[in-house]
Write an enzyme that holds these catalytic residues in place. Structure first.
Site, PDB file in Angstrom:
ATOM      1  N   LYS A 195      41.487  18.635  -7.994  1.00 14.93           N
ATOM      2  CA  LYS A 195      41.850  17.468  -7.184  1.00 14.93           C
ATOM      3  C   LYS A 195      43.368  17.363  -7.126  1.00 14.93           C
ATOM      4  O   LYS A 195      44.008  16.686  -7.936  1.00 14.93           O
ATOM      5  CB  LYS A 195      41.235  16.195  -7.772  1.00 14.93           C
ATOM      6  CG  LYS A 195      41.213  15.027  -6.780  1.00 14.93           C
ATOM      7  CD  LYS A 195      40.329  15.332  -5.588  1.00 14.93           C
ATOM      8  CE  LYS A 195      40.277  14.199  -4.589  1.00 14.93           C
ATOM      9  NZ  LYS A 195      39.515  14.542  -3.393  1.00 14.93           N
ATOM     10  N   SER A 394      36.498  15.370   0.962  1.00 14.96           N
ATOM     11  CA  SER A 394      36.516  14.247   0.033  1.00 14.96           C
ATOM     12  C   SER A 394      35.732  13.074   0.638  1.00 14.96           C
ATOM     13  O   SER A 394      34.543  13.203   0.886  1.00 14.96           O
ATOM     14  CB  SER A 394      37.951  13.863  -0.320  1.00 14.96           C
ATOM     15  OG  SER A 394      37.988  13.225  -1.576  1.00 14.96           O
TER      16      SER A 394
END
Length: 595
Positions: A195, A394
């Site tokens: 991430k 996402s």
């Protein structure tokens, strides 16, 4: 006293004159909008015409109804503004229009994502099946424009032009040094080894994990890029890789030598060639119609399946931009507005299926969850198919994962299943830069949790980490349910890792590689429709409403986009810092810029 009255009188005159000017401007805008609205008349296309394709503005999902552009205000050229929806529709229409003999793809500094370019390229390939010609010309071939133009029957370049075939690079702007100078610490709470959205705030270069994932997805996109050119031009893919790797093509003559173009010509020679192809006398003007004008041309030869008179409807729902709570606007996905739209379509008996067009890097994890719920409920009533654009990652993937089927382009950016939160610690900035200090009184230990004037305590950090962990657990759970996988498997391909559409197909995050039209056909098949009408949602705001809402902000953004071009992405990246603070996010690492 006499001087005082002079000043008062001058002030009053100034106010009256200013008010008069503002009233005049408002009436001029209203008159212009009304004239613009009434001026959209059918365009006549002469026989033996060509469709002119050139793109000089960023290509958005839908042709925007921006009154500033529509009226040609602020020096903005309304002729340049057309969305992907109209581009695809016009190429499809030209395929069966007897008056259109071919397409002239004129030099364009293409400002679009990889998947958007792929959609247009596929439409051009379909157009060629009609037997009509496509001719491309440029003084400067960027890699993006050449990839699009490589489908043409003939490609030409100016003898003294420029040809770029050098490979892809991905660049990230890191802001940690700037924050350090200001005395601001970005306190990060996240889940996901890959991430990387927070890296620009805490690092000065890519982490090893991020470099690994960028190398993988960039390589996948580049391989697809070379493969497309190889197939269109009949050049071995390995040869293309070698040409780019050693920068073998530096001049137009090199491009001709290695068969990437068919000739070195000036623009007037191309025009004469087009006249010959359309049986036009060399002394006469070439009949042509610009792609944006062609939107208003009628051919009388509509697609049989897309019956405008049919009661059966397929809803095309556009979800474009960052995901936020509330209504959002034409550049963002507001969870409240999109949820209302989906509820409305779910209850509409005329709507037999929904195609959700997602082009979003994500945003608020809570807003994403709200939209996901509405997609899930809609799927229980009628088929829901997702068509992914340049990016559906996402939060963008979160809202897509519940669909019956997911379509992506090979070069769509998707995945990035992860959660993060950012809380700034501005203690040094306030204390050392501004000389400002704070003190407070509170009724509970955590009453000031999230105070940016001090660093987080270990206990506070643990609380926030627990919330982010819970968010990630929910994220992986809904993806597992939607994709019919185990949560453990989703975690193994999650961890915030970004995938291309081609990679996502192999690991089960998408069902098929295909374009918007493929998604529509799939929706029609699931709904068992032979005839249907496609209706776009949400409805675009009228020019009057747009002028009334954040008028000054629209002027600023419109002018910035016009002036900065592709560099507008960097402005957006810095500006997004404000929106990600304090609220848990499911989003990509800002903007992925590929050169």
């Amino acid at each position: 006293m006499k001087q005082f009255f002079k000043f008062v009188l001058a002030t009053m005159v100034g106010i009256i004159l200013t008010s008069a000017v503002m009233v005049f401007i408002v009436f001029a805008l209203i008159a212009g909008i009304m004239a613009s609205a009434s001026g959209e008349k059918d365009v006549h296309v002469d026989a033996n015409s060509i469709l002119l394709l050139e793109f000089k503005a960023p290509i958005e999902e839908r042709t925007p109804k921006n009154p500033l552009i529509d009226l040609g205000l602020l020096g903005l050229d309304k002729e340049k503004n057309i969305g992907l929806d109209d581009i695809l529709a016009n190429i499809k229409k030209a395929k069966t229009d007897d008056n259109i003999k071919g397409i002239f793809l004129n030099e364009s500094y293409l400002m679009s994502g990889q998947a958007t370019t792929e959609e247009i390229r596929n439409a051009l390939l379909d157009f060629k099946r009609s037997g009509k010609f496509i001719v491309a010309y440029a003084e400067i071939y960027t890699q993006a424009f050449y990839y699009l133009a490589s489908v043409a029957d003939k490609l030409y370049i100016n003898p003294n032009g420029y040809f770029d075939l050098s490979g892809f690079s991905s660049e990230t702007v890191f802001l940690k040094g700037t924050l350090d100078k200001l005395g601001i610490e970005a306190q990060i709470i996240k889940v996901g080894t890959y991430k990387s959205a927070v890296e620009p705030l805490i690092l000065t270069e890519m982490s090893d994990a991020n470099r690994k994932q960028v190398t993988a997805y960039l390589g996948s996109m580049y391989d697809h890029f070379l493969g497309g050119i190889s197939k269109s031009r009949g050049i071995n893919k390995d040869s293309l890789f070698n040409y780019a790797n050693r920068l073998a093509i530096r001049y137009p003559a090199d491009a001709l030598k290695y068969k990437l173009v068919d000739g070195l010509k000036y623009k007037d020679e191309i025009i004469n060639d087009l006249k010959k192809r359309t049986d036009t006398d060399l002394k006469d003007d070439l009949n042509s119609v610009a792609v944006n004008e062609y939107t208003h041309a009628t051919t009388g030869d509509e697609d049989e399946a897309e019956d405008s008179g049919s009661r059966n409807r397929i809803a095309m729902v556009y979800a474009t931009g960052d995901i936020t709570s509330g209504d959002g606007d034409d550049q963002t996905i507001g969870s409240e507005k999109l949820s209302k739209t989906l509820r409305k379509l779910r209850l509409d008996n005329k709507v037999k299926a929904v195609v959700l067009r997602v082009n979003s890097p994500g945003g608020s994890s809570l807003a994403s969850d709200v939209i996901w719920r509405e997609v899930l409920l809609t799927k229980k009533e009628k088929p829901v198919i997702v068509s992914m654009g340049d990016v559906a990652a996402s939060g963008g993937y979160y809202i897509a994962c519940a669909a019956d089927s997911i379509f992506a382009q090979p070069n769509t950016i998707t995945g990035s299943i992860g959660i993060f939160a950012v809380l700034p610690n501005m203690q040094k900035f306030f204390n050392e830069k501004l000389g400002v200090t704070f003190d407070n009184v509170k009724t509970g230990e955590y009453a000031d949790l999230g105070d940016i004037s001090r660093p987080l305590t270990p206990a506070e950090r643990a609380i926030l980490q627990g919330q982010v962990n819970t968010g990630y657990n929910v994220f992986t759970k809904v993806v597992a349910e939607g994709r019919r996988k185990t949560q453990q498997y989703i975690d193994s391909i999650g961890q915030g890792r970004v995938w291309t559409g081609e990679q996502a197909l192999k690991i089960g995050l998408v069902d098929r590689l295909g374009n918007i039209n493929d998604a529509v056909k799939s929706a029609a098949k699931m709904a068992k429709l032979n005839n249907y009408k496609i209706v776009n949602y949400p409805e675009q705001e009228s020019a009057f409403k747009q002028l009334g809402a954040n008028f000054s902000a629209k002027i600023k953004n419109t002018m910035l986009k016009s002036e900065l071009g592709e560099n507008y992405l960097y402005y957006e990246q810095v500006n997004k810092l404000k929106s990600i603070m304090r609220v848990p996010q499911a989003r990509l690492p800002f903007n992925v810029v590929i050169k």
